[in-house]
Design an enzyme around this catalytic site. Structure first.
Site, PDB file in Angstrom:
ATOM      1  N   CYS A   3     -48.713 -24.660 -12.328  1.00 31.63           N
ATOM      2  CA  CYS A   3     -49.466 -23.660 -11.575  1.00 31.63           C
ATOM      3  C   CYS A   3     -50.853 -23.588 -12.205  1.00 31.63           C
ATOM      4  O   CYS A   3     -50.981 -23.212 -13.369  1.00 31.63           O
ATOM      5  CB  CYS A   3     -48.770 -22.298 -11.632  1.00 31.63           C
ATOM      6  SG  CYS A   3     -49.734 -20.946 -10.923  1.00 31.63           S
ATOM      7  N   CYS A  11     -54.321 -20.176  -5.169  1.00 29.72           N
ATOM      8  CA  CYS A  11     -53.320 -21.108  -5.702  1.00 29.72           C
ATOM      9  C   CYS A  11     -54.079 -22.258  -6.344  1.00 29.72           C
ATOM     10  O   CYS A  11     -54.758 -23.025  -5.651  1.00 29.72           O
ATOM     11  CB  CYS A  11     -52.410 -21.617  -4.589  1.00 29.72           C
ATOM     12  SG  CYS A  11     -51.282 -22.937  -5.123  1.00 29.72           S
TER      13      CYS A  11
END
Length: 262
Positions: free
Chosen positions: A68, A201
């Site tokens: 991530c 994101c």
């Protein structure tokens, strides 16, 4: 902490005394009954000779993710505050060893070289056909270029593409990207594991930037405006048609800290 609006609960678990289960993670991330977050990240000891630290990363639904980008920036800044290390911090993730450089509230992280780049695939959906580009930037992403990202029904269309048989069995994250000008794009993301749109994101921003570099000839860095209003930068090198030296730069901010009874 939050990275461009993508928010995380960070825990010091170097002692190994906190045991995170999917049910517990989901409870902590519940915005009504818990702390509220897009995911939970725990600091644990790293593998010898490779990195001093490692992370355990959980999506909001309790599932495990290999990487991530926004979480990596928050993790590095948290380790800096927790241990006094820095400004260069290396840690082990499910996608490999990540190197981060911390400079106040802005952090740059290297990402693993992208894989499985596939351009201009046509997906047949329930009510339409869409052209999709896919790439793995540590986790799988689909990218759809659109004329006006504000008018895209991200929750419904993102969910349908996320579960499309083309990406079975694990599914994919889905990014809708609009070119603003050469070297600048706007992105909205439906995240797998969160099962909804997030304000940012990191790996999705990177996926969209690299796809646009390939399709539009953008040079490095590509500036990406996300749903929170923040702007991230994706740096890269292209050698013999391969994309390498991927770097993601953006904010990583502390919001609050406290104690929680489990």
């Amino acid at each position: 902490m939050n990275g461009a609006g993508n928010d995380f609960i960070l825990l010091d678990n170097r002692s190994g005394t906190t045991f995170l289960t999917p049910a517990l993670v989901a409870r902590l991330c519940d915005r009504h009954r818990g702390v509220g977050a897009d995911g939970v990240i725990a600091v644990v000891p790293g593998p010898e000779r490779e990195a001093d630290w490692a992370w355990e990363f959980y999506n909001r639904d309790g599932s495990v993710a290999a990487m991530c980008g926004n979480g990596a920036r928050c993790f590095a800044r948290y380790v800096e505050r927790l241990t006094g290390a820095g400004p260069v911090i290396k840690f082990a993730s499910g996608a490999g060893i990540i190197t981060a450089v911390v400079s106040d509230n802005r952090v740059t992280v290297n990402l693993t070289a992208p894989t499985q780049l596939r351009l201009r695939e046509t997906l047949r959906l329930a009510d339409a056909q869409v052209e999709v580009h896919s790439i793995d930037t540590g986790v799988p992403h689909a990218v759809v270029l659109v004329a006006d990202v504000e008018n895209v029904p991200v929750p419904t269309l993102g969910s349908e593409i996320r579960r499309h048989p083309r990406f079975a069995p694990a599914g994919t994250n889905v990014n809708f990207a609009q070119v603003l000008e050469p070297g600048s794009i706007r992105v909205r993301t439906f995240e797998r594991g969160v099962e909804g749109e997030t304000l940012a994101c990191g790996t999705g921003v990177t996926a969209a930037a690299l796809v646009c570099a390939k399709l539009k000839g953008f040079g490095s860095p590509v500036r990406v405006k996300v749903q929170s209003g923040e702007t991230l930068e994706v740096g890269f090198r292209e050698e013999a048609a391969r994309l390498t030296d991927i770097a993601l730069t953006g904010p990583a901010e502390f919001v609050f800290e406290g104690n929680l009874e489990l």
